[in-house]
Design a protein around this motif. Structure first.
Motif, mmCIF file in Angstrom:
data_model
loop_
_atom_site.group_PDB
_atom_site.id
_atom_site.type_symbol
_atom_site.label_atom_id
_atom_site.label_comp_id
_atom_site.label_asym_id
_atom_site.label_seq_id
_atom_site.Cartn_x
_atom_site.Cartn_y
_atom_site.Cartn_z
ATOM 1 N N ASN A 119 -27.539 13.685 -10.744
ATOM 2 C CA ASN A 119 -27.737 12.613 -9.778
ATOM 3 C C ASN A 119 -28.983 11.827 -10.147
ATOM 4 O O ASN A 119 -29.524 11.992 -11.253
ATOM 5 C CB ASN A 119 -27.798 13.162 -8.351
ATOM 6 C CG ASN A 119 -28.974 14.099 -8.114
ATOM 7 O OD1 ASN A 119 -29.944 14.115 -8.877
ATOM 8 N ND2 ASN A 119 -28.910 14.884 -7.060
ATOM 9 N N ASP A 120 -29.443 10.979 -9.259
ATOM 10 C CA ASP A 120 -30.582 10.114 -9.578
ATOM 11 C C ASP A 120 -31.875 10.900 -9.772
ATOM 12 O O ASP A 120 -32.847 10.351 -10.303
ATOM 13 C CB ASP A 120 -30.774 9.074 -8.465
ATOM 14 C CG ASP A 120 -29.652 8.047 -8.414
ATOM 15 O OD1 ASP A 120 -28.915 7.932 -9.421
ATOM 16 O OD2 ASP A 120 -29.492 7.385 -7.371
ATOM 17 N N ALA A 121 -31.900 12.157 -9.329
ATOM 18 C CA ALA A 121 -33.101 12.984 -9.474
ATOM 19 C C ALA A 121 -33.080 13.829 -10.750
ATOM 20 O O ALA A 121 -34.082 14.444 -11.088
ATOM 21 C CB ALA A 121 -33.275 13.895 -8.266
ATOM 22 N N GLY A 122 -31.949 13.880 -11.455
ATOM 23 C CA GLY A 122 -31.903 14.649 -12.689
ATOM 24 C C GLY A 122 -30.642 15.464 -12.832
ATOM 25 O O GLY A 122 -29.625 15.232 -12.150
ATOM 26 N N LEU A 123 -30.706 16.444 -13.718
ATOM 27 C CA LEU A 123 -29.576 17.318 -14.026
ATOM 28 C C LEU A 123 -29.927 18.757 -13.707
ATOM 29 O O LEU A 123 -31.002 19.244 -14.084
ATOM 30 C CB LEU A 123 -29.198 17.209 -15.504
ATOM 31 C CG LEU A 123 -28.135 18.208 -16.019
ATOM 32 C CD1 LEU A 123 -26.772 17.928 -15.387
ATOM 33 C CD2 LEU A 123 -28.036 18.155 -17.545
ATOM 34 N N TRP A 124 -29.013 19.432 -13.011
ATOM 35 C CA TRP A 124 -29.074 20.871 -12.777
ATOM 36 C C TRP A 124 -27.778 21.455 -13.317
ATOM 37 O O TRP A 124 -26.683 21.034 -12.919
ATOM 38 C CB TRP A 124 -29.190 21.180 -11.285
ATOM 39 C CG TRP A 124 -30.513 20.855 -10.689
ATOM 40 C CD1 TRP A 124 -31.518 21.721 -10.375
ATOM 41 C CD2 TRP A 124 -30.990 19.557 -10.295
ATOM 42 N NE1 TRP A 124 -32.577 21.047 -9.823
ATOM 43 C CE2 TRP A 124 -32.283 19.710 -9.765
ATOM 44 C CE3 TRP A 124 -30.429 18.262 -10.352
ATOM 45 C CZ2 TRP A 124 -33.044 18.651 -9.306
ATOM 46 C CZ3 TRP A 124 -31.190 17.196 -9.886
ATOM 47 C CH2 TRP A 124 -32.468 17.390 -9.372
ATOM 48 N N ILE A 125 -27.882 22.418 -14.223
ATOM 49 C CA ILE A 125 -26.685 23.011 -14.813
ATOM 50 C C ILE A 125 -26.895 24.511 -14.925
ATOM 51 O O ILE A 125 -27.969 24.969 -15.320
ATOM 52 C CB ILE A 125 -26.351 22.369 -16.182
ATOM 53 C CG1 ILE A 125 -25.028 22.917 -16.738
ATOM 54 C CG2 ILE A 125 -27.489 22.511 -17.176
ATOM 55 C CD1 ILE A 125 -24.488 22.123 -17.923
#
Length: 398
Positions: free
Chosen positions: A155-161
């Motif tokens: 999302n606009d705040a970054g990537l979490w995977i």
């Protein structure tokens, strides 16, 4: 909670992180603008022959629509489903052969990247949306297919995977992210021998744990169901954690359990005592803020039902902490939760043996063995606010 709700538990946690809250209360930093898609490189180090298929499925965050993304990251909404379920469009992307890599682009999704070996997965659509594979059901069409998935939020705040094992341990893989400064962080790799060691340990654990292992027609392991699904399918006794739960209930009828759910807010504490049929939690002023009925094993494994964790700042954080303490069997040895280290985890004879054996075999000790394994940051998740590249590595079956 629905099956899909249980399946998406770590993804919900990722969304909590993405919106500024973690299980320990840490806030995520402000970041630069994140592009509309990010490259995901899938590398096949499995050593297995035959085709690999990839699927990028999820919810488009800009609209809330559910659908799939093609290799270029273009979103395609699911068509209307039916009752009985109708076949979903073929969203398969050809994956890399052994020893090779394939790069696709992932859009701003809350979603999953599935991968399967040898044959395509079967997806169907109901009037309520996509039917996820549910291999605890022996009639699921994907029961004899070797597959797994990673969950992510971009999302606009970054990537979490993450590399998730909340539902099952199956085909081994790891995830990674390249930050704006060029550094790469990864998680999810097993120790050498960890894959076969995990299945061997589970099969050697009495009390029904061996029944979690599902094998293919050739007798080789396809997966181990998470214990909550084991209870659902009848593979694991519903009473498997009762002895531990009873001892916790007895202990805190005469003593107090202190919960400090936010690492950056040490002054925010809640105090639990068993009173009759409930464990009541009070704040520092002595007012009852929430109460829990005595949980059963399924509630503990799934971190739901009698341990429901709403997205609030009181009951949810307390419940997440309790869930972690029950699964890790630390509530009897430490009245101040959550634990800051892992030395005391899984030491009781009655514990989440699935989580115990999995964490012991992870190269960095981190896994998503249950929904709130992120309490204390023991989860297999990487994130970055300025992601340049994501990675999914299919590891050897050793």
């Amino acid at each position: 909670m629905s099956l899909q709700g249980k399946l998406l538990a770590p993804l919900v946690t990722a969304l909590l992180v993405a919106t500024g809250f973690t299980a320990t209360g840490a806030a995520t930093p402000a970041t630069a603008a994140v592009p509309s898609t990010v490259p995901l490189t899938v590398t096949n180090n499995s050593g297995r022959g035959g085709p690999v298929y990839l699927y990028n499925l999820g919810t488009l965050l800009s609209t809330g629509q559910q659908g799939w993304a093609d290799a270029g990251g273009t979103f395609h909404p699911w068509p209307a489903g039916g009752n009985p379920p109708t076949p979903a469009p073929d969203a398969a992307i050809p994956g890399p052969a052994s020893g090779q890599s394939t790069t696709i682009r992932i859009p701003k999704f809350s979603g999953r990247v599935y991968f399967s070996y040898g044959q395509k997965l079967v997806f169907k659509l109901t009037t309520g949306g996509l039917v996820q594979p549910a291999v605890q059901n022996p009639s699921d069409p994907n029961r004899n297919i070797l597959f797994n998935w990673s969950e992510y939020t971009l999302n606009d705040a970054g990537l979490w995977i993450n590399s998730t094992q909340v539902d099952m341990v199956s085909a081994p893989y790891a995830v990674g992210v390249k930050a704006g400064d060029g550094s790469v962080r990864s998680t999810g790799h097993l120790k050498p021998g960890g894959y076969s060691g995990f299945f061997g340990a589970l099969r050697g654990t009495p009390g029904g744990w061996a029944n979690l292992v599902q094998t293919g027609p050739d007798g080789s392991p396809l997966r181990a169901l998470a214990p909550g699904h084991g209870i659902e399918s009848g593979a694991l006794p519903r009473t498997v954690l009762d002895d531990y739960i009873n001892r916790v209930w007895q202990k805190y009828s005469t003593s107090t359990l202190s919960v400090t759910p936010f690492a950056d807010q040490p002054g925010t504490k809640y105090y639990g005592r068993v009173s009759g049929s409930t464990m009541d939690f009070t704040n520092s002023a002595g007012a009852v803020v929430t109460r829990f009925q005595k949980p059963d094993s399924d509630s503990v494994f799934g971190c739901y039902k009698l341990l429901d964790a709403p997205n609030d700042l009181v009951r949810g954080p307390i419940s997440r902490t309790l869930c972690a303490g029950y699964n890790r069997s630390t509530l009897l040895v430490n009245p101040n939760q959550p634990d800051t280290g892992s030395a005391a985890f899984y030491q009781d004879a009655v514990t989440n043996q699935y989580a115990r054996e999995l964490h012991a075999r992870m190269a960095d000790g981190k896994a998503y063995a249950f929904a709130f394994d992120d309490v204390g940051h023991h989860e297999s998740l990487v994130n970055d606010g300025n992601p340049q590249q994501a990675y999914l590595t299919l590891d050897p079956f050793s």
